[in-house]
Design a protein around this motif. Sequence first.
Motif, PDB file in Angstrom:
ATOM      1  N   ALA A  84       1.159  -1.558   0.012  1.00  0.00           N
ATOM      2  CA  ALA A  84      -0.078   0.371  -0.238  1.00  0.00           C
ATOM      3  C   ALA A  84       1.258   0.948  -0.433  1.00  0.00           C
ATOM      4  O   ALA A  84       0.340   2.770  -0.254  1.00  0.00           O
ATOM      5  N   GLN A  85       1.867   1.112   0.600  1.00  0.00           N
ATOM      6  CA  GLN A  85       2.897   2.335   0.818  1.00  0.00           C
ATOM      7  C   GLN A  85       3.142   3.251  -0.356  1.00  0.00           C
ATOM      8  O   GLN A  85       3.558   3.996  -0.996  1.00  0.00           O
ATOM      9  N   LEU A  86       3.896   1.498  -1.001  1.00  0.00           N
ATOM     10  CA  LEU A  86       4.564   1.360  -2.400  1.00  0.00           C
ATOM     11  C   LEU A  86       3.954   1.905  -2.890  1.00  0.00           C
ATOM     12  O   LEU A  86       4.017   2.978  -4.069  1.00  0.00           O
ATOM     13  N   GLU A  87       2.701   1.639  -3.486  1.00  0.00           N
ATOM     14  CA  GLU A  87       1.374   1.828  -4.872  1.00  0.00           C
ATOM     15  C   GLU A  87       1.098   3.945  -4.248  1.00  0.00           C
ATOM     16  O   GLU A  87       1.547   4.154  -5.168  1.00  0.00           O
ATOM     17  N   ALA A  88       1.449   4.062  -3.081  1.00  0.00           N
ATOM     18  CA  ALA A  88       0.490   5.638  -2.901  1.00  0.00           C
ATOM     19  C   ALA A  88       1.872   6.226  -2.967  1.00  0.00           C
ATOM     20  O   ALA A  88       1.448   8.011  -3.769  1.00  0.00           O
ATOM     21  N   SER A  89       3.130   5.586  -2.785  1.00  0.00           N
ATOM     22  CA  SER A  89       4.038   6.754  -3.321  1.00  0.00           C
ATOM     23  C   SER A  89       4.334   6.825  -4.865  1.00  0.00           C
ATOM     24  O   SER A  89       5.745   7.205  -5.384  1.00  0.00           O
ATOM     25  N   GLY A  90       3.975   6.003  -5.615  1.00  0.00           N
ATOM     26  CA  GLY A  90       4.303   5.516  -6.963  1.00  0.00           C
ATOM     27  C   GLY A  90       5.217   5.238  -7.298  1.00  0.00           C
ATOM     28  O   GLY A  90       6.059   4.753  -8.405  1.00  0.00           O
ATOM     29  N   ARG A  91       5.952   4.165  -6.587  1.00  0.00           N
ATOM     30  CA  ARG A  91       6.981   3.519  -6.700  1.00  0.00           C
ATOM     31  C   ARG A  91       7.090   1.812  -7.165  1.00  0.00           C
ATOM     32  O   ARG A  91       8.128   1.541  -7.566  1.00  0.00           O
ATOM     33  N   ILE A  92       5.744   1.578  -7.320  1.00  0.00           N
ATOM     34  CA  ILE A  92       5.596   0.296  -7.925  1.00  0.00           C
ATOM     35  C   ILE A  92       3.865   1.171  -8.637  1.00  0.00           C
ATOM     36  O   ILE A  92       3.329   1.338  -8.769  1.00  0.00           O
ATOM     37  N   ARG A  93       4.340  -0.500  -9.706  1.00  0.00           N
ATOM     38  CA  ARG A  93       3.515  -0.372 -11.079  1.00  0.00           C
ATOM     39  C   ARG A  93       2.274  -0.529 -10.266  1.00  0.00           C
ATOM     40  O   ARG A  93       2.043  -1.561  -9.913  1.00  0.00           O
ATOM     41  N   LEU A  94       1.044   0.146 -10.569  1.00  0.00           N
ATOM     42  CA  LEU A  94      -0.317  -0.229  -9.799  1.00  0.00           C
ATOM     43  C   LEU A  94      -1.039  -0.928 -11.027  1.00  0.00           C
ATOM     44  O   LEU A  94      -1.814  -2.211 -10.853  1.00  0.00           O
ATOM     45  N   GLY A  95      -1.057  -1.429 -11.864  1.00  0.00           N
ATOM     46  CA  GLY A  95      -1.558  -2.562 -13.016  1.00  0.00           C
ATOM     47  C   GLY A  95      -0.605  -3.961 -12.433  1.00  0.00           C
ATOM     48  O   GLY A  95      -1.168  -4.566 -12.682  1.00  0.00           O
ATOM     49  N   ALA A  96      -0.039  -3.659 -11.542  1.00  0.00           N
ATOM     50  CA  ALA A  96       0.694  -4.865 -11.161  1.00  0.00           C
ATOM     51  C   ALA A  96       0.427  -5.832 -10.280  1.00  0.00           C
ATOM     52  O   ALA A  96       0.830  -6.675  -9.485  1.00  0.00           O
ATOM     53  N   ARG A  97      -1.112  -4.938  -9.148  1.00  0.00           N
ATOM     54  CA  ARG A  97      -1.523  -5.100  -7.968  1.00  0.00           C
ATOM     55  C   ARG A  97      -1.455  -6.275  -7.962  1.00  0.00           C
ATOM     56  O   ARG A  97      -1.436  -6.565  -6.755  1.00  0.00           O
ATOM     57  N   HIS A  98      -2.909  -7.093  -8.839  1.00  0.00           N
ATOM     58  CA  HIS A  98      -3.193  -8.348  -8.645  1.00  0.00           C
ATOM     59  C   HIS A  98      -2.077  -9.096  -8.498  1.00  0.00           C
ATOM     60  O   HIS A  98      -2.246 -10.503  -7.947  1.00  0.00           O
ATOM     61  N   ASP A  99      -1.564  -9.070  -9.911  1.00  0.00           N
ATOM     62  CA  ASP A  99       0.006 -10.050  -9.611  1.00  0.00           C
ATOM     63  C   ASP A  99       0.657 -10.506  -7.850  1.00  0.00           C
ATOM     64  O   ASP A  99       0.924 -11.435  -7.719  1.00  0.00           O
ATOM     65  N   ARG A 100       0.580  -9.053  -8.042  1.00  0.00           N
ATOM     66  CA  ARG A 100       1.763  -8.379  -6.215  1.00  0.00           C
ATOM     67  C   ARG A 100       0.875  -9.549  -5.224  1.00  0.00           C
ATOM     68  O   ARG A 100       1.245 -10.562  -4.484  1.00  0.00           O
ATOM     69  N   VAL A 101      -0.771  -9.090  -5.224  1.00  0.00           N
ATOM     70  CA  VAL A 101      -0.993  -9.762  -4.150  1.00  0.00           C
ATOM     71  C   VAL A 101      -1.682 -10.653  -4.285  1.00  0.00           C
ATOM     72  O   VAL A 101      -1.121 -12.274  -3.410  1.00  0.00           O
ATOM     73  N   ARG A 102      -1.544 -11.745  -5.580  1.00  0.00           N
ATOM     74  CA  ARG A 102      -1.737 -13.330  -5.743  1.00  0.00           C
ATOM     75  C   ARG A 102      -0.126 -14.030  -4.893  1.00  0.00           C
ATOM     76  O   ARG A 102      -0.431 -15.504  -4.763  1.00  0.00           O
TER      77      ARG A 102
END
Length: 96
Positions: free
Chosen positions: A69-87
Amino acid sequence: MAEAYLAFAARRPTLYEAMFTMPTGLRFADTDTRAELRDAFAALAEVVPSRGDVDLATETLWAALHGLAQLEASGRIRLGARHDRVRLVVEAFLRL
């Protein structure tokens, strides 16, 4: 649950920050933790797969999701890969 946690963090960033980022003396898994905090932690623990120390597993999954959540909020990781990271995170816990 993992997807919902990250969606909440993205939709309500100020509330998320107040709940999980700003410094407090609150602990969720201690014996002297207030009842409402214990209840919130227990609700999370109910959905965390664990064959051993459920508190440790819950804290670890929570920490992983918080980091995402923190890395997404800061724009440091790709939002489009959220589902794959969660998996990946969930699959790792299921293998424990």
